[in-house]
Design a protein around this motif. Structure first.
Motif, short mmCIF file in Angstrom:
data_model
loop_
_atom_site.label_atom_id
_atom_site.label_comp_id
_atom_site.label_asym_id
_atom_site.label_seq_id
_atom_site.Cartn_x
_atom_site.Cartn_y
_atom_site.Cartn_z
N TYR A 40 0.83 -1.20 0.00
CA TYR A 40 0.00 0.00 0.00
C TYR A 40 0.87 1.26 0.00
CZ TYR A 40 -4.49 -2.36 0.68
OH TYR A 40 -5.61 -3.11 0.51
N HIS A 60 0.79 -1.68 -17.07
CA HIS A 60 0.65 -2.31 -15.76
C HIS A 60 1.46 -1.53 -14.72
CE1 HIS A 60 -0.13 -6.21 -18.17
NE2 HIS A 60 -1.28 -5.62 -17.85
N ARG A 133 -5.77 0.05 -4.30
CA ARG A 133 -5.99 -1.25 -3.68
C ARG A 133 -4.97 -2.23 -4.25
NH1 ARG A 133 -8.36 -5.30 -6.09
NH2 ARG A 133 -9.87 -5.28 -7.75
N VAL A 134 -4.54 -3.16 -3.43
CA VAL A 134 -3.52 -4.12 -3.84
C VAL A 134 -4.19 -5.33 -4.46
CG1 VAL A 134 -1.63 -5.58 -3.06
CG2 VAL A 134 -1.98 -3.35 -2.00
N THR A 135 -3.72 -5.71 -5.64
CA THR A 135 -4.29 -6.87 -6.33
C THR A 135 -3.48 -8.13 -6.02
OG1 THR A 135 -2.91 -6.59 -8.31
CG2 THR A 135 -4.98 -5.36 -8.22
N ARG A 136 -4.10 -9.26 -6.30
CA ARG A 136 -3.40 -10.55 -6.11
C ARG A 136 -2.17 -10.61 -7.01
NH1 ARG A 136 -6.99 -15.88 -6.44
NH2 ARG A 136 -7.91 -14.76 -4.68
N GLU A 137 -2.29 -10.08 -8.22
CA GLU A 137 -1.17 -10.09 -9.16
C GLU A 137 0.01 -9.29 -8.62
OE1 GLU A 137 -0.23 -8.97 -13.86
OE2 GLU A 137 -2.05 -8.22 -12.88
N GLN A 138 -0.27 -8.15 -8.00
CA GLN A 138 0.81 -7.33 -7.43
C GLN A 138 1.49 -8.04 -6.26
OE1 GLN A 138 -1.57 -3.88 -6.71
NE2 GLN A 138 -1.15 -2.96 -8.72
N ASN A 139 0.71 -8.76 -5.47
CA ASN A 139 1.29 -9.58 -4.41
C ASN A 139 2.27 -10.60 -4.97
OD1 ASN A 139 0.37 -9.51 -1.38
ND2 ASN A 139 -1.44 -8.89 -2.54
#
Length: 379
Positions: A40, A60, A133-139
């Motif tokens: 974040y 992206h 917001r944090v996406t699963r892809e960014q994780n």
């Protein structure tokens, strides 16, 4: 959200529990860092001049990659060994708080759209940051980057803060780094704040000692957690009308939420109102017995960075400068090798062996003097 007003309460009631130090003073320390909080921070803070996120040619977002890469290198350059901890599945009880966050984000998106139409650049940037917001892809991208850098990470079964605290309690790391004050409720030996932002913003790292916190409040951990629930946490709403000062007084008087609830309900003139079906017991359980991977089952390893892998991922796939990535990887490699030196205070902790060693050295020197005197007399 953390715990409302807890930082100020700790400063007032347990000032000896807080110390502020420069990053260089943590040389040789292993630190567990709340990766979800970092994501974040990086997505909000690492931006272009016009306030928009960094992106690659495909559009992206890459702000989080830049943040993890360069700030991790800075930390390692100071001799710190970071370990990142990623959130798992949120507790069911956190659903209400997540819904509130979603609503706030939707409101911010609407206001950002209006600001853009009105040509209000500053307002647009402000509301754009609130839509993050944090996406699963960014994780997954962050985890991939850390693997290439040789930096260990842990996937928590539930909350990252509680897993960080578990690693600290188990001795895997020196302390738990998070901006959320509710981390104290999970009883890490040490809570560290401003770790990832310290160098970039020229801040000092704030260190909270949980033993000194409890000592300053003169509370058990159970009483402290109950006070934090009264203050307001992510797991349940609080009693309307109870602020930080009142919450502290009530816990010191009644010692538990059960007794506070009973006292309020038995007093028809009470100005406080306990929420219907208030799940404070469940919230307490989540703080005192969180779902974590035992620290004894986790082995943290810091390894040499995969330079060519970093070039492929950061340069060819995400558009970063090859020279800067190679330079950063070289600094990381050198710092990780140099960081094996350890701390002097860690060396002197083995007081028995060190002191006995000094005694042996002293006696050996006396024996040598005697031998020299004997040798001279013989000559």
């Amino acid at each position: 959200m953390g715990i409302r007003g807890l930082n100020r309460l700790v400063a007032e009631n347990a000032p000896k529990a807080i110390r502020s130090n420069e990053m260089k003073s943590f040389f040789g320390r292993k630190i567990a860092i709340d990766a979800s909080m970092c994501l974040y921070q990086f997505l909000i803070a690492v931006r272009q001049q016009d306030g928009s996120s960094l992106t690659n040619d495909a559009g992206h977002t890459t702000s989080h990659l830049m943040g993890f890469f360069y700030r991790t290198i800075r930390m390692v350059g100071y001799g710190i060994k970071p370990c990142y901890v990623f959130d798992g599945k949120p507790p069911v009880m956190k659903g209400g708080e997540l819904e509130k966050r979603l609503k706030r984000r939707q409101d911010a998106e609407e206001k950002a759209t209006k600001a853009k139409e009105a040509g209000e650049a500053q307002e647009l940037q402000k509301f754009q940051r609130r839509t993050v917001r944090v996406t699963r892809e960014q994780n997954e991208e962050a985890k991939h980057l850390l693997r290439l850098m040789g930096i260990p990470y842990v996937e928590a079964p539930c909350e990252a803060e509680s897993q960080c605290a578990e690693l600290a309690k188990a001795g895997n790391v020196y302390g738990a780094a998070s901006e959320d004050m509710d981390t104290l409720c999970y009883q890490p030996t040490v809570l560290l704040r401003n770790v990832t932002a310290a160098e970039s913003r020229k801040l000092k790292i704030d260190q909270y000692d949980i033993k000194e916190v409890l000592k300053g409040f003169d509370m058990t951990i159970e009483e402290f957690v109950d006070m934090c629930i009264l203050l307001g946490c992510d797991y349940c709403e609080t009693i309307r009308g109870v602020g930080p000062v009142t919450a502290t007084k009530l816990i010191r008087k009644y010692k538990s939420l059960e007794k506070i609830v009973d006292a309020i309900k038995q007093d028809p003139k009470s100005k406080f109102k306990v929420p219907d079906n208030w799940p404070y017991k469940e919230a307490r359980e989540l703080f005192l017995h969180p779902e974590v991977k035992p620290g004894s089952e986790i082995n943290l390893k810091w390894e040499e960075p995969d330079v060519e892998g970093l070039v492929q991922f950061m340069v060819k796939e995400n558009g970063f400068s090859e020279q800067r990535i190679r330079d950063g990887a070289a600094k990381l490699k050198k710092a990780l090798k140099g960081g094996t030196q350890g701390r002097l205070d860690g060396f002197f902790k083995v007081s028995g062996s060190v002191s006995s060693g000094k005694k042996r050295t002293a006696s050996d020197s006396k024996d040598k003097k005697k031998k020299r005197k004997t040798g001279r007399s013989r000559r």
